[in-house]
Structure formats: structure tokens, C-alpha cells
Design a protein around this motif. Structure first.
Motif, PDB file in Angstrom:
ATOM      1  N   THR A  20       0.842  -1.194   0.000  1.00  0.00           N
ATOM      2  CA  THR A  20       0.000   0.000   0.000  1.00  0.00           C
ATOM      3  C   THR A  20       0.876   1.241   0.000  1.00  0.00           C
ATOM      4  OG1 THR A  20      -0.073   0.188   2.406  1.00  0.00           O
ATOM      5  CG2 THR A  20      -1.760  -1.219   1.368  1.00  0.00           C
ATOM      6  N   PRO A  21       0.325   2.356  -0.453  1.00  0.00           N
ATOM      7  CA  PRO A  21       1.099   3.596  -0.373  1.00  0.00           C
ATOM      8  C   PRO A  21       1.523   3.915   1.063  1.00  0.00           C
ATOM      9  CG  PRO A  21      -0.762   3.890  -1.834  1.00  0.00           C
ATOM     10  CD  PRO A  21      -0.929   2.551  -1.174  1.00  0.00           C
ATOM     11  N   TYR A  22       0.647   3.612   2.023  1.00  0.00           N
ATOM     12  CA  TYR A  22       0.988   3.869   3.423  1.00  0.00           C
ATOM     13  C   TYR A  22       2.222   3.080   3.846  1.00  0.00           C
ATOM     14  CZ  TYR A  22       0.748   4.249   8.454  1.00  0.00           C
ATOM     15  OH  TYR A  22       1.061   4.486   9.767  1.00  0.00           O
ATOM     16  N   SER A  23       2.278   1.798   3.486  1.00  0.00           N
ATOM     17  CA  SER A  23       3.429   0.989   3.882  1.00  0.00           C
ATOM     18  C   SER A  23       4.698   1.439   3.155  1.00  0.00           C
ATOM     19  CB  SER A  23       3.168  -0.503   3.672  1.00  0.00           C
ATOM     20  OG  SER A  23       2.948  -0.799   2.320  1.00  0.00           O
ATOM     21  N   VAL A  24       4.577   1.888   1.901  1.00  0.00           N
ATOM     22  CA  VAL A  24       5.729   2.425   1.185  1.00  0.00           C
ATOM     23  C   VAL A  24       6.225   3.689   1.891  1.00  0.00           C
ATOM     24  CG1 VAL A  24       6.489   3.514  -0.966  1.00  0.00           C
ATOM     25  CG2 VAL A  24       5.131   1.415  -1.044  1.00  0.00           C
ATOM     26  N   ALA A  25       5.310   4.549   2.284  1.00  0.00           N
ATOM     27  CA  ALA A  25       5.685   5.774   2.998  1.00  0.00           C
ATOM     28  C   ALA A  25       6.384   5.453   4.307  1.00  0.00           C
ATOM     29  CB  ALA A  25       4.449   6.637   3.240  1.00  0.00           C
ATOM     30  N   THR A  26       5.866   4.488   5.031  1.00  0.00           N
ATOM     31  CA  THR A  26       6.457   4.108   6.309  1.00  0.00           C
ATOM     32  C   THR A  26       7.865   3.558   6.124  1.00  0.00           C
ATOM     33  OG1 THR A  26       4.269   3.620   7.204  1.00  0.00           O
ATOM     34  CG2 THR A  26       6.135   2.658   8.356  1.00  0.00           C
ATOM     35  N   ILE A  38       1.527   9.811  -5.572  1.00  0.00           N
ATOM     36  CA  ILE A  38       2.425   9.133  -6.514  1.00  0.00           C
ATOM     37  C   ILE A  38       1.775   7.860  -7.037  1.00  0.00           C
ATOM     38  CG2 ILE A  38       4.599   7.850  -6.655  1.00  0.00           C
ATOM     39  CD1 ILE A  38       5.677  10.040  -4.616  1.00  0.00           C
ATOM     40  N   PHE A  39       1.178   7.067  -6.151  1.00  0.00           N
ATOM     41  CA  PHE A  39       0.551   5.809  -6.565  1.00  0.00           C
ATOM     42  C   PHE A  39      -0.669   6.041  -7.436  1.00  0.00           C
ATOM     43  CE2 PHE A  39       3.532   3.754  -4.007  1.00  0.00           C
ATOM     44  CZ  PHE A  39       3.407   2.385  -4.123  1.00  0.00           C
ATOM     45  N   ARG A  40      -1.351   7.173  -7.251  1.00  0.00           N
ATOM     46  CA  ARG A  40      -2.500   7.509  -8.114  1.00  0.00           C
ATOM     47  C   ARG A  40      -2.057   8.235  -9.377  1.00  0.00           C
ATOM     48  NH1 ARG A  40      -5.211   9.313  -2.990  1.00  0.00           N
ATOM     49  NH2 ARG A  40      -4.463  11.355  -3.622  1.00  0.00           N
ATOM     50  N   GLU A  41      -0.732   8.399  -9.519  1.00  0.00           N
ATOM     51  CA  GLU A  41      -0.130   9.087 -10.661  1.00  0.00           C
ATOM     52  C   GLU A  41      -0.634  10.510 -10.807  1.00  0.00           C
ATOM     53  OE1 GLU A  41       0.505   6.750 -14.221  1.00  0.00           O
ATOM     54  OE2 GLU A  41       0.103   4.911 -13.082  1.00  0.00           O
ATOM     55  N   GLU A  42      -0.888  11.159  -9.677  1.00  0.00           N
ATOM     56  CA  GLU A  42      -1.296  12.562  -9.662  1.00  0.00           C
ATOM     57  C   GLU A  42      -0.094  13.488  -9.554  1.00  0.00           C
ATOM     58  OE1 GLU A  42      -5.566  11.737  -7.457  1.00  0.00           O
ATOM     59  OE2 GLU A  42      -4.035  12.849  -6.391  1.00  0.00           O
ATOM     60  N   SER A  43       1.049  12.932  -9.162  1.00  0.00           N
ATOM     61  CA  SER A  43       2.270  13.730  -9.092  1.00  0.00           C
ATOM     62  C   SER A  43       3.473  12.832  -9.320  1.00  0.00           C
ATOM     63  CB  SER A  43       2.385  14.438  -7.733  1.00  0.00           C
ATOM     64  OG  SER A  43       2.633  13.512  -6.701  1.00  0.00           O
ATOM     65  N   GLN A  44       4.580  13.467  -9.613  1.00  0.00           N
ATOM     66  CA  GLN A  44       5.831  12.757  -9.811  1.00  0.00           C
ATOM     67  C   GLN A  44       6.696  12.905  -8.571  1.00  0.00           C
ATOM     68  OE1 GLN A  44       7.403  10.907 -12.527  1.00  0.00           O
ATOM     69  NE2 GLN A  44       5.214  10.610 -12.731  1.00  0.00           N
ATOM     70  N   LEU A  45       7.654  12.019  -8.473  1.00  0.00           N
ATOM     71  CA  LEU A  45       8.590  12.072  -7.358  1.00  0.00           C
ATOM     72  C   LEU A  45       9.482  13.301  -7.436  1.00  0.00           C
ATOM     73  CD1 LEU A  45      10.046   8.447  -7.336  1.00  0.00           C
ATOM     74  CD2 LEU A  45       8.585   9.459  -5.609  1.00  0.00           C
ATOM     75  N   ASP A  46       9.773  13.894  -6.291  1.00  0.00           N
ATOM     76  CA  ASP A  46      10.849  14.861  -6.253  1.00  0.00           C
ATOM     77  C   ASP A  46      12.134  14.060  -6.026  1.00  0.00           C
ATOM     78  OD1 ASP A  46      11.531  14.762  -3.258  1.00  0.00           O
ATOM     79  OD2 ASP A  46       9.390  15.255  -3.215  1.00  0.00           O
TER      80      ASP A  46
END
Length: 80
Positions: A20-26, A38-46
């Protein structure tokens, strides 16, 4: 120009147990809200987030990215 390959990121994260995005963030230390965007492809990584993800999953940062032509390259090709 480079763009994050979200499908590849999902697969790599899942191999490490982060589904999940939460576990990736953690795991990576990026903001939870950023991970969801990022996972919803609404933005790119800095750059800092990309480096954190690459470091957390022991990757070369280029593994996460795909090269895509930018607008200037496309315009130059159309003119030539």
C-alpha cells in the motif's frame, strides 16, 4: 525527461512486503500524502523522495524511472 514507472515501483515495493502507499511511505520515509499521490499518478517524485525510495529498497534510482521525450525533443524531431 524522466518519469516514475509506478507499476515497477508497486512490484518492487510488494517484493519487500509493502503493498500500500501507506506501507511504502512508512518504509521509505516519504510523506504519506505524497505516496498516495504518486501511486494515483497525480504527481511525480521529487529527487529526495526518489532517493529515499531507492535507498530503502536498495535500488539504483534509474530502476524506478523511464526516459520519456520532453516537449522540446518532440518539437525538434517534428521540425527535422
Amino acid at each position: 525527461m524522466y518519469r516514475l514507472n509506478v507499476t515497477r515501483l508497486r512490484a518492487i515495493a510488494a517484493q519487500h512486503g509493502d503493498k500500500t502507499p501507506y506501507s511504502v511511505a512508512t518504509t521509505t520515509g516519504i510523506a504519506v500524502s505524497s505516496a498516495y499521490r504518486i501511486f494515483r499518478e497525480e504527481s511525480q517524485l521529487d529527487l529526495i523522495s526518489a532517493l529515499r525510495i531507492a535507498d530503502a529498497y536498495d535500488l539504483d534510482i534509474r530502476t524506478l524511472m523511464d526516459r520519456v521525450p520532453d516537449e522540446e525533443e518532440q518539437t525538434a524531431e517534428a521540425v527535422a
